[in-house]
Design an enzyme around this catalytic site. Sequence first.
Site, PDB file in Angstrom:
ATOM      1  N   LYS A   1      47.621  -3.114 -14.272  1.00 27.89           N
ATOM      2  CA  LYS A   1      47.975  -1.737 -14.509  1.00 27.89           C
ATOM      3  C   LYS A   1      48.512  -1.735 -15.905  1.00 27.89           C
ATOM      4  O   LYS A   1      49.549  -2.444 -16.332  1.00 27.89           O
ATOM      5  CB  LYS A   1      48.670  -1.123 -13.456  1.00 27.89           C
ATOM      6  CG  LYS A   1      49.304   0.266 -13.663  1.00 27.89           C
ATOM      7  CD  LYS A   1      50.102   0.822 -12.580  1.00 27.89           C
ATOM      8  CE  LYS A   1      50.488   2.243 -12.614  1.00 27.89           C
ATOM      9  NZ  LYS A   1      51.399   2.557 -11.452  1.00 27.89           N
TER      10      LYS A   1
ATOM     11  N   GLU B   1      46.208   1.877  -4.236  1.00 30.98           N
ATOM     12  CA  GLU B   1      47.282   0.912  -5.148  1.00 30.98           C
ATOM     13  C   GLU B   1      48.123   0.240  -4.117  1.00 30.98           C
ATOM     14  O   GLU B   1      48.520   1.051  -2.918  1.00 30.98           O
ATOM     15  CB  GLU B   1      47.845   1.900  -6.103  1.00 30.98           C
ATOM     16  CG  GLU B   1      49.155   1.292  -6.794  1.00 30.98           C
ATOM     17  CD  GLU B   1      49.975   2.419  -7.785  1.00 30.98           C
ATOM     18  OE1 GLU B   1      50.466   1.770  -8.701  1.00 30.98           O
ATOM     19  OE2 GLU B   1      49.970   3.367  -7.330  1.00 30.98           O
TER      20      GLU B   1
ATOM     21  N   CYS C   1      46.229   4.512 -10.444  1.00 33.23           N
ATOM     22  CA  CYS C   1      47.286   5.391 -10.387  1.00 33.23           C
ATOM     23  C   CYS C   1      47.680   6.167 -11.720  1.00 33.23           C
ATOM     24  O   CYS C   1      46.847   7.016 -12.316  1.00 33.23           O
ATOM     25  CB  CYS C   1      48.495   5.088  -9.471  1.00 33.23           C
ATOM     26  SG  CYS C   1      49.633   5.948  -8.810  1.00 33.23           S
TER      27      CYS C   1
END
Length: 272
Positions: free
Chosen positions: A113, A41, A155
């Site tokens: 995300k 990330e 993440c």
Amino acid sequence: MTRIAVLQMTAGIDPAANAQLLVGAIGGAASGGAQMVFTPEMSGLIDRDRARATPHIVSEEASPVLAAVREAAAGAGIWVALGSLAVAREDGRWANRSLVIDPNGEIAARYDKIHMFDVDLATGESWRESNAYAAGDRVVTVDHTPLGRLGLTVCYDLRFPALFEALGQARCDAIAIPAAFTRPTGAAHWHVLQRARAIEASAFVIAAAQVGKHADGRETYGHSLVIDPWGDVLLDMGGEAAELAFAELDPARLTEVRAQLPSLANRRAIHT
């Protein structure tokens, strides 16, 4: 067997320096016989000072980091799962965007995300990702990678099993979980959650991570992982070194595990 490379890095506040590291890793992965390389990330920039970071966060089309990665992928003839970049959206917000680049340097998939990291930790660390970033709203998979169908996450998504339920139902062969986990949360939950997601989705998990002390003052946990569908750890890169490592993934393991424990086939709808 499918050979992959995993980059564990300590990205900093200079996108040009980060791009140079990425290009070197892509070349090293290809030289090492990997068919695909995975990066963490925020591979292009880690800077918690948003005023300082803002001039470097540009549109996908204008990103020099993405351009360098695409050129390197095409030059090396290798797939790249670029963990994520901070990119500017047309509405003025930012996206934490994961991109998959094919061996011709073309963008095969994009994933923004979904789950924003808005937390206050007992250590005193406070994070408000949603102050600057807009959340994504769709599940993304990409077919025909060296690992088969690849599901994309980033993440904090790791903590939300519904996303992995969707990726499991999509019959992903592998799931990328690039990360920049904090040290406290990593020490507590990183390994157990990664293994759980691999088991639940009956898929390989590849989690390239940031590691160490960054130029903006934060510290990340590292321990980039490759996990097989049974939950066995094939690679753990530890919490100290920024480096490139390799793993061999056996596609037959997917068939073996899914035959022994057909949880994807056995799932039933639950009504409340």
